[in-house]
Scaffold this active site. Structure first.
Site, PDB file in Angstrom:
ATOM      1  N   SER A 122       0.832  -1.204   0.000  1.00  0.00           N
ATOM      2  CA  SER A 122       0.000   0.000   0.000  1.00  0.00           C
ATOM      3  C   SER A 122       0.866   1.255   0.000  1.00  0.00           C
ATOM      4  O   SER A 122       1.955   1.276   0.588  1.00  0.00           O
ATOM      5  CB  SER A 122      -0.860  -0.015   1.271  1.00  0.00           C
ATOM      6  OG  SER A 122      -1.492   1.216   1.458  1.00  0.00           O
ATOM      7  N   TYR A 169      -2.100  -1.321  11.000  1.00  0.00           N
ATOM      8  CA  TYR A 169      -2.353  -1.813   9.636  1.00  0.00           C
ATOM      9  C   TYR A 169      -1.171  -1.467   8.725  1.00  0.00           C
ATOM     10  O   TYR A 169      -0.625  -2.327   8.025  1.00  0.00           O
ATOM     11  CB  TYR A 169      -3.647  -1.209   9.071  1.00  0.00           C
ATOM     12  CG  TYR A 169      -3.779  -1.427   7.581  1.00  0.00           C
ATOM     13  CD1 TYR A 169      -4.132  -2.677   7.077  1.00  0.00           C
ATOM     14  CD2 TYR A 169      -3.494  -0.410   6.666  1.00  0.00           C
ATOM     15  CE1 TYR A 169      -4.214  -2.893   5.699  1.00  0.00           C
ATOM     16  CE2 TYR A 169      -3.575  -0.623   5.303  1.00  0.00           C
ATOM     17  CZ  TYR A 169      -3.934  -1.866   4.823  1.00  0.00           C
ATOM     18  OH  TYR A 169      -3.994  -2.082   3.469  1.00  0.00           O
ATOM     19  N   LYS A 199       1.882  -3.811   6.605  1.00  0.00           N
ATOM     20  CA  LYS A 199       2.274  -3.749   5.187  1.00  0.00           C
ATOM     21  C   LYS A 199       3.797  -3.629   5.076  1.00  0.00           C
ATOM     22  O   LYS A 199       4.429  -4.299   4.261  1.00  0.00           O
ATOM     23  CB  LYS A 199       1.581  -2.573   4.481  1.00  0.00           C
ATOM     24  CG  LYS A 199       0.085  -2.761   4.327  1.00  0.00           C
ATOM     25  CD  LYS A 199      -0.244  -3.939   3.411  1.00  0.00           C
ATOM     26  CE  LYS A 199      -1.669  -4.383   3.497  1.00  0.00           C
ATOM     27  NZ  LYS A 199      -1.951  -5.680   2.896  1.00  0.00           N
TER      28      LYS A 199
HETATM   29  P1  NAD Z   1     -11.164  -6.861   1.064  1.00  0.00           P
HETATM   30  O1  NAD Z   1     -11.428  -6.855   2.523  1.00  0.00           O
HETATM   31  O2  NAD Z   1     -12.300  -6.632   0.151  1.00  0.00           O
HETATM   32  O3  NAD Z   1     -10.457  -8.238   0.632  1.00  0.00           O
HETATM   33  C1  NAD Z   1      -9.650  -8.976   1.511  1.00  0.00           C
HETATM   34  C2  NAD Z   1     -10.240 -10.372   1.558  1.00  0.00           C
HETATM   35  O4  NAD Z   1      -9.418 -11.193   2.383  1.00  0.00           O
HETATM   36  C3  NAD Z   1     -11.647 -10.407   2.132  1.00  0.00           C
HETATM   37  O5  NAD Z   1     -12.493 -11.100   1.253  1.00  0.00           O
HETATM   38  C4  NAD Z   1     -11.501 -11.164   3.462  1.00  0.00           C
HETATM   39  O6  NAD Z   1     -12.638 -11.935   3.752  1.00  0.00           O
HETATM   40  C5  NAD Z   1     -10.272 -11.995   3.184  1.00  0.00           C
HETATM   41  N1  NAD Z   1      -9.483 -12.376   4.360  1.00  0.00           N
HETATM   42  C6  NAD Z   1      -9.049 -11.595   5.370  1.00  0.00           C
HETATM   43  N2  NAD Z   1      -8.323 -12.307   6.233  1.00  0.00           N
HETATM   44  C7  NAD Z   1      -8.289 -13.578   5.755  1.00  0.00           C
HETATM   45  C8  NAD Z   1      -7.698 -14.782   6.195  1.00  0.00           C
HETATM   46  N3  NAD Z   1      -6.994 -14.843   7.336  1.00  0.00           N
HETATM   47  N4  NAD Z   1      -7.865 -15.897   5.453  1.00  0.00           N
HETATM   48  C9  NAD Z   1      -8.586 -15.872   4.302  1.00  0.00           C
HETATM   49  N5  NAD Z   1      -9.178 -14.765   3.841  1.00  0.00           N
HETATM   50  C10 NAD Z   1      -9.021 -13.631   4.554  1.00  0.00           C
HETATM   51  O7  NAD Z   1      -9.999  -5.809   0.788  1.00  0.00           O
HETATM   52  P2  NAD Z   1      -9.407  -5.300  -0.587  1.00  0.00           P
HETATM   53  O8  NAD Z   1      -9.693  -3.853  -0.680  1.00  0.00           O
HETATM   54  O9  NAD Z   1      -9.753  -6.199  -1.686  1.00  0.00           O
HETATM   55  O10 NAD Z   1      -7.852  -5.429  -0.252  1.00  0.00           O
HETATM   56  C11 NAD Z   1      -7.082  -6.525  -0.691  1.00  0.00           C
HETATM   57  C12 NAD Z   1      -5.661  -6.324  -0.231  1.00  0.00           C
HETATM   58  O11 NAD Z   1      -5.166  -5.096  -0.754  1.00  0.00           O
HETATM   59  C13 NAD Z   1      -5.475  -6.226   1.277  1.00  0.00           C
HETATM   60  O12 NAD Z   1      -4.290  -6.877   1.624  1.00  0.00           O
HETATM   61  C14 NAD Z   1      -5.391  -4.751   1.527  1.00  0.00           C
HETATM   62  O13 NAD Z   1      -4.661  -4.464   2.688  1.00  0.00           O
HETATM   63  C15 NAD Z   1      -4.636  -4.302   0.286  1.00  0.00           C
HETATM   64  N6  NAD Z   1      -4.845  -2.896  -0.036  1.00  0.00           N
HETATM   65  C16 NAD Z   1      -6.114  -2.407  -0.194  1.00  0.00           C
HETATM   66  C17 NAD Z   1      -6.303  -1.068  -0.500  1.00  0.00           C
HETATM   67  C18 NAD Z   1      -7.678  -0.489  -0.621  1.00  0.00           C
HETATM   68  O14 NAD Z   1      -7.811   0.737  -0.521  1.00  0.00           O
HETATM   69  N7  NAD Z   1      -8.709  -1.272  -0.871  1.00  0.00           N
HETATM   70  C19 NAD Z   1      -5.181  -0.225  -0.664  1.00  0.00           C
HETATM   71  C20 NAD Z   1      -3.908  -0.768  -0.516  1.00  0.00           C
HETATM   72  C21 NAD Z   1      -3.749  -2.108  -0.201  1.00  0.00           C
HETATM   73  C1  WQD Z   2      -9.356   9.536   0.740  1.00  0.00           C
HETATM   74  C2  WQD Z   2      -9.559  11.017   1.005  1.00  0.00           C
HETATM   75  C3  WQD Z   2     -10.043  11.583   3.286  1.00  0.00           C
HETATM   76  C4  WQD Z   2     -13.909   9.627   3.537  1.00  0.00           C
HETATM   77  C5  WQD Z   2      -6.905   4.676   3.160  1.00  0.00           C
HETATM   78  C6  WQD Z   2      -5.872   3.958   3.962  1.00  0.00           C
HETATM   79  C7  WQD Z   2      -4.795   3.440   3.065  1.00  0.00           C
HETATM   80  C8  WQD Z   2      -5.365   2.649   1.895  1.00  0.00           C
HETATM   81  C9  WQD Z   2      -6.536   3.293   1.251  1.00  0.00           C
HETATM   82  C10 WQD Z   2      -5.060   0.336   2.295  1.00  0.00           C
HETATM   83  C11 WQD Z   2      -8.906  11.497   2.285  1.00  0.00           C
HETATM   84  C12 WQD Z   2     -11.209  11.911   2.378  1.00  0.00           C
HETATM   85  C13 WQD Z   2     -12.702  10.110   3.088  1.00  0.00           C
HETATM   86  C14 WQD Z   2     -14.952  10.555   3.803  1.00  0.00           C
HETATM   87  C15 WQD Z   2     -13.512  12.347   3.123  1.00  0.00           C
HETATM   88  N1  WQD Z   2      -5.792   1.363   2.276  1.00  0.00           N
HETATM   89  N2  WQD Z   2     -12.502  11.440   2.886  1.00  0.00           N
HETATM   90  N3  WQD Z   2     -14.706  11.882   3.573  1.00  0.00           N
HETATM   91  O1  WQD Z   2      -7.130   7.790   3.625  1.00  0.00           O
HETATM   92  O2  WQD Z   2      -6.114   7.900   1.310  1.00  0.00           O
HETATM   93  O3  WQD Z   2      -6.277   5.755   2.462  1.00  0.00           O
HETATM   94  O4  WQD Z   2      -7.465   3.779   2.216  1.00  0.00           O
HETATM   95  O5  WQD Z   2      -3.882   0.196   2.270  1.00  0.00           O
HETATM   96  O6  WQD Z   2      -3.963   2.668   3.862  1.00  0.00           O
HETATM   97  O7  WQD Z   2      -5.313   4.858   4.908  1.00  0.00           O
HETATM   98  O8  WQD Z   2      -8.340   6.784   1.624  1.00  0.00           O
HETATM   99  O9  WQD Z   2     -10.669   6.733   0.896  1.00  0.00           O
HETATM  100  O10 WQD Z   2     -10.173   6.886   3.381  1.00  0.00           O
HETATM  101  O11 WQD Z   2      -9.711   8.838   1.932  1.00  0.00           O
HETATM  102  O12 WQD Z   2     -13.349  13.561   2.930  1.00  0.00           O
HETATM  103  O13 WQD Z   2     -16.054  10.197   4.241  1.00  0.00           O
HETATM  104  O14 WQD Z   2     -10.966  11.249   1.177  1.00  0.00           O
HETATM  105  O15 WQD Z   2      -9.879  12.582   4.244  1.00  0.00           O
HETATM  106  O16 WQD Z   2      -8.403  12.778   2.058  1.00  0.00           O
HETATM  107  P1  WQD Z   2      -6.913   7.164   2.329  1.00  0.00           P
HETATM  108  P2  WQD Z   2      -9.800   7.230   1.991  1.00  0.00           P
END
Ligand code: NAD
Ligand code: WQD
Length: 340
Positions: A126, A151, A155
């Site tokens: 991330s 969290y 990562k």
């Molecule tokens: P998500 O929660 O939709 O998907 C994660 C999935 O993993 C879920 O379906 C959950 O049920 C499953 N899971 C969790 N723990 C588990 C375990 N111990 N065994 C089996 N399954 C398990 O989230 P996402 O947005 O699809 O994110 C996927 C990955 O990407 C995560 O590692 C997340 O940290 C990373 N990521 C997400 C974002 C984002 O903004 N969505 C940003 C950066 C990184």
């Molecule tokens: C985006 C912008 C908020 C909600 C987070 C995690 C990061 C990554 C992605 C996994 C920010 C603003 C949000 C709302 C708002 N996940 N906002 N009103 O904070 O960039 O990242 O999700 O790795 O680790 O920290 O994403 O979508 O929460 O926010 O104004 O109701 O929207 O302040 O500026 P963020 P976000």
């Protein structure tokens, strides 16, 4: 010969979209998920889009024995590890839940990948690892800042665990993809993001407000040092993001990687403010969004966007969908969810 990819967290938001792109690129896919943050309907969605009866194993990656059964049953050429808990705020409240789930699941995965000869590993990292960076856009060489949440710390730790593991396991390769802000849904609207409870992320909060599920979007702060005062992020279409995984897997299978452990930023290279995003959503979907300016959210950084040169040049990947296209898929998906 068809290659087989294990997708952990495959019923989740990014995992389900990646499964579709893998199948469309000619891979066999096996999905593993404990459904702790997802629904089996997503698996059905992937099957409907691809027309392939993709195997799904409801398994917790922290359960070593159950997870090992999956490795006994199939033979994998590569694995993409999405499975993790991902709510930043909750991780501050319950750090051990995050350290347990995110670290144990990954250690189990790497041990099993080693024992069962699955040499190619992609890890979901991330942009959170950069924290509040001194210079924008961030490159893969920008320093990682001390994590501001458990969290984020998981990562950073998992990136290091992968680097250290491939360093001593001959033939094993790893790629960490640092996602910026994924958003949108598959154009079919058969899969998309399904937040449980009140959405923490901006785009699902916007779509739920437009749908009348939430009364009003709070824009967290309009007094930041940015052109319009709201925070800036790099919003990346989830299908574009999914395609990056397909390319990363291909790179390792074909031996094109330059190091055993590589890191790539996966974003668009463009920063968009919260207010710009809100206005674009209104324009593209021809509706008015109820929003108000609210105080800053604790822990938010002012701005971040990706330098994607490395992914563009080395992976031959770039984001293709426009902000407008993706805001349309996000809204289409929300409307589809309402019919369920
Ligand atoms: P998500 O929660 O939709 O998907 C994660 C999935 O993993 C879920 O379906 C959950 O049920 C499953 N899971 C969790 N723990 C588990 C375990 N111990 N065994 C089996 N399954 C398990 O989230 P996402 O947005 O699809 O994110 C996927 C990955 O990407 C995560 O590692 C997340 O940290 C990373 N990521 C997400 C974002 C984002 O903004 N969505 C940003 C950066 C990184
Ligand atoms: C985006 C912008 C908020 C909600 C987070 C995690 C990061 C990554 C992605 C996994 C920010 C603003 C949000 C709302 C708002 N996940 N906002 N009103 O904070 O960039 O990242 O999700 O790795 O680790 O920290 O994403 O979508 O929460 O926010 O104004 O109701 O929207 O302040 O500026 P963020 P976000």
């Amino acid at each position: 010969m068809k290659r087989c990819v294990l997708v952990t967290g495959g019923a989740g938001y990014i995992g389900s979209h990646t499964a579709v792109e893998l199948v469309e690129a000619g891979y066999d896919v096996v999905l593993v998920d404990n459904l702790s943050n997802s629904d089996e309907l997503a698996v059905e969605g992937v099957r409907r889009i691809t027309g392939v009866e993709i195997p799904f194993e409801k398994v917790d990656c922290c359960d070593r024995e159950a997870f090992e059964q999956v490795f006994r049953k199939y033979r994998f050429d590569a694995v993409i590890h999405f499975a993790a808990s991902k709510a930043v705020g909750e991780s501050v409240e319950k750090p051990l839940k995050y350290y347990h789930n995110n670290i144990f699941s990954f250690v189990n995965l790497l041990e099993l990948a080693g024992e069962y000869n699955c040499p190619n590993i992609v890890f979901s990292s991330s942009a959170t690892v950069y924290g509040e960076a001194d210079v924008q856009p961030v490159t893969e060489l920008s320093p990682r800042k001390p994590a501001s949440s458990p969290y984020g710390n998981t990562k950073q730790m998992c990136e290091d665990i992968l680097r250290d593991t491939v360093a001593v396991n001959e033939g094993m390769k790893g790629i960490a993809l640092r996602y910026f802000n994924p958003f949108g849904a598959h154009p079919s609207a058969l899969i998309g993001e399904l937040p449980r409870g009140v959405p923490q992320n901006l785009v699902p909060y916007i779509t739920q407000t437009a749908a009348g599920i939430r009364e009003c979007l709070s824009v967290f702060g309009d007094d930041y040092d940015t052109p319009d005062g709201s925070c800036i992020r790099d919003y990346i279409d989830v299908v574009d993001l999914a395609r990056a995984h397909v390319v990363a897997i291909g790179r390792m299978i074909e031996g094109l990687n330059k190091e055993n452990f590589e890191i790539f930023n996966i974003g668009t290279g463009r920063g968009v403010s919260v207010l710009e995003l809100v206005r674009a959503f209104e324009r593209v979907n021809n509706l008015k969004l109820n929003y108000r300016i609210a105080p800053r959210r604790a822990g938010d950084i002012t701005l971040i966007w990706a330098d994607t040169t490395l992914a563009n040049n080395e992976l031959g990947w770039r984001a293709e969908r426009s902000l407008d296209e993706t805001l349309a898929t996000a809204w289409k998906w929300q409307q589809e969810v309402m019919k369920r």
